[in-house]
Design a protein around this motif. Sequence first.
Motif, PDB file in Angstrom:
ATOM      1  N   ASN A   1      -4.730   6.742  -1.528  1.00 50.71           N
ATOM      2  CA  ASN A   1      -4.079   5.511  -1.089  1.00 50.71           C
ATOM      3  C   ASN A   1      -4.289   4.462  -2.168  1.00 50.71           C
ATOM      4  OD1 ASN A   1      -3.181   6.417   1.457  1.00 50.71           O
ATOM      5  ND2 ASN A   1      -5.287   6.316   2.189  1.00 50.71           N
ATOM      6  N   TRP A   2      -3.196   3.862  -2.606  1.00 50.81           N
ATOM      7  CA  TRP A   2      -3.249   2.875  -3.686  1.00 50.81           C
ATOM      8  C   TRP A   2      -2.720   1.541  -3.202  1.00 50.81           C
ATOM      9  CZ3 TRP A   2      -1.871   4.555  -9.282  1.00 50.81           C
ATOM     10  CH2 TRP A   2      -2.669   5.626  -9.668  1.00 50.81           C
ATOM     11  N   ARG A   3      -3.251   0.472  -3.792  1.00 51.52           N
ATOM     12  CA  ARG A   3      -2.751  -0.884  -3.580  1.00 51.52           C
ATOM     13  C   ARG A   3      -1.870  -1.215  -4.779  1.00 51.52           C
ATOM     14  NH1 ARG A   3      -7.320  -4.885  -3.587  1.00 51.52           N
ATOM     15  NH2 ARG A   3      -8.011  -3.414  -2.037  1.00 51.52           N
TER      16      ARG A   3
ATOM     17  N   HIS B   1       0.855  -1.179   0.000  1.00 47.38           N
ATOM     18  CA  HIS B   1       0.000   0.000   0.000  1.00 47.38           C
ATOM     19  C   HIS B   1       0.892   1.230   0.000  1.00 47.38           C
ATOM     20  CE1 HIS B   1      -3.703  -2.248   0.696  1.00 47.38           C
ATOM     21  NE2 HIS B   1      -2.912  -3.075   1.372  1.00 47.38           N
TER      22      HIS B   1
ATOM     23  N   GLN C   1       0.908   5.707  -0.703  1.00 51.55           N
ATOM     24  CA  GLN C   1       0.140   6.932  -0.865  1.00 51.55           C
ATOM     25  C   GLN C   1       0.671   7.636  -2.109  1.00 51.55           C
ATOM     26  OE1 GLN C   1       0.397  10.329   1.972  1.00 51.55           O
ATOM     27  NE2 GLN C   1      -1.738   9.777   2.337  1.00 51.55           N
TER      28      GLN C   1
END
Length: 91
Positions: free
Chosen positions: A29-31, A17, A19
């Motif tokens: 927020n990205w996976r 994860h 940012q």
Amino acid sequence: MIRDFCQERGFSPRIRHVQAIWPDGKYENWRVYCFADPASASAFIDHFGGVMFDPKRDRENGRARGVWRRSGEYTRILDLGPLSVPEILRN
């Protein structure tokens, strides 16, 4: 859907994860799915769409932990290949 895709092809990505931060100060927020080889990552992007992440380039040579310094203008992603944000979460 992602789990099934990876299992069918024998991929075992690590999930991180981060940012994502754009120059105008907007962030999300990205996976991030991390693959052992570029061919697996390319197959994933061909199916689901997405943005290639390079830790050396996108994390300031590894110095920025948990941050992805993006370039360009922020645009919200609502549809990405066969995945999409549900209507109730779009606004």
